[in-house]
Enzyme design. Structure first.
Site, PDB file in Angstrom:
ATOM      1  CB  CYS A 177       6.003   4.964   4.443  1.00  0.00           C
ATOM      2  SG  CYS A 177       6.974   6.398   4.026  1.00  0.00           S
TER       3      CYS A 177
ATOM      4  CB  CYS B 255      -0.916  -0.028   1.226  1.00  0.00           C
ATOM      5  SG  CYS B 255      -2.147   1.287   1.244  1.00  0.00           S
ATOM      6  CB  CYS B 256       3.848   2.269   2.024  1.00  0.00           C
ATOM      7  SG  CYS B 256       3.213   2.740   3.641  1.00  0.00           S
TER       8      CYS B 256
ATOM      9  CB  CYS C   8      -2.283   6.965   5.940  1.00  0.00           C
ATOM     10  SG  CYS C   8      -1.387   7.414   4.453  1.00  0.00           S
TER      11      CYS C   8
ATOM     12  CB  CYS D 138      -1.201   3.284   8.946  1.00  0.00           C
ATOM     13  SG  CYS D 138      -1.752   2.259   7.583  1.00  0.00           S
TER      14      CYS D 138
HETATM   15  S1  SF4 Z   1       0.534   4.626   5.631  1.00  0.00           S
HETATM   16 FE1  SF4 Z   1      -1.099   3.048   5.565  1.00  0.00          FE
HETATM   17  S2  SF4 Z   1      -2.758   3.881   4.271  1.00  0.00           S
HETATM   18 FE2  SF4 Z   1      -0.910   5.176   3.972  1.00  0.00          FE
HETATM   19  S3  SF4 Z   1       0.008   4.347   2.138  1.00  0.00           S
HETATM   20 FE3  SF4 Z   1       1.005   3.311   3.898  1.00  0.00          FE
HETATM   21  S4  SF4 Z   1      -0.197   1.445   4.339  1.00  0.00           S
HETATM   22 FE4  SF4 Z   1      -1.395   2.764   2.921  1.00  0.00          FE
END
Ligand code: SF4
Length: 230
Positions: free
Chosen positions: A218, A110-111, A192, A195
């Site tokens: 991240c 996701c990151c 985010c 998280c």
């Molecule tokens: S911090 Fe969480 S929501 Fe944001 S990009 Fe990374 S995994 Fe995704």
């Protein structure tokens, strides 16, 4: 001059002088990244005072708290910052449709999609990058100098790498700088929304990030921002 000598010169300068030296060296070929949280404000304040033209990249993942976006806009307005809002190429709606709540299943991926890839694309436009990391935040950051050469040859300048947590808060208080709206609710470090949680852990300001997961970064300062010799 080799990197060691360059770092010796930079390390003897004030933060404002470091910013000005970087600007003089790289001019239009340098940018900065900021997550627009309370800890980001001292460096943004100094940038506004010394090199307000500097492009400041904000990674708009689509998962931010509304308070973060409002705080970003407040600082743009108050400090007249030159902010570039960067999003994932596929768009947040498409990302949600394709991946759903990927942050639950695979936060690294996701990151990667929402932060690392779009940032890499944006950073490729510049020769140098200013980051507001401090050495006392993580082991990875402790290995950084003021001036670092990355694996792809880009120069990463960390003008507050030698500030301690105490230095940061002293500066913040002395200059009566604003705080992220969630700071008073216990959010020492804000990323985010899915998280990040509030944390009372005074010994680790990033304890509320990816809580319950061994993830601490991240990828911006590990994959992209990896030093050539790390
Ligand atoms: S911090 Fe969480 S929501 Fe944001 S990009 Fe990374 S995994 Fe995704």
């Amino acid at each position: 001059m080799d990197l060691r000598q360059i770092n010796k010169i930079y390390s003897e300068k004030s933060t404002e002088e470091r910013l000005l030296m970087a600007w003089e060296e790289y001019g239009g070929d340098i940018c900065m990244t900021s997550s627009f949280q309370t800890q980001s404000v001292p460096l943004l304040y100094l940038v506004a005072k010394t090199i307000p033209e500097l492009p400041v990249i904000f990674l708009d993942t689509g998962f931010h708290f509304a308070e973060t976006l409002a705080f970003r806009d407040q600082l743009i307005n108050d400090y007249n910052l030159n902010v570039i809002n960067v999003k994932t190429g596929m768009g947040h709606d498409n990302f949600k449709m394709q991946y759903g709540n990927l942050y639950e299943m695979d936060p690294d991926l996701c990151c990667h999609v929402n932060k690392t890839l779009p940032l890499q694309e944006e950073l490729d436009k510049y020769k140098a990058w200013i980051a507001g990391v401090r050495g006392d935040q993580t082991d990875n950051r402790a290995a950084m100098d003021v001036v670092n050469v990355l694996e792809d040859g880009k120069v990463k300048i960390c003008p507050i790498i030698d500030w301690t947590k105490k230095d940061l808060w002293t500066f913040h208080t002395r200059n009566e700088l604003p705080s992220h709206p969630l700071f008073v609710k216990g959010f020492m470090s804000v990323g985010c929304a899915p998280c990040t949680r509030a944390s009372n852990d005074d010994t680790d300001e990033r304890a509320g990030r990816w809580s319950g997961n061994c993830k601490t970064e991240c990828g911006i300062h590990t994959h992209i921002g990896k030093k050539k010799d790390q």
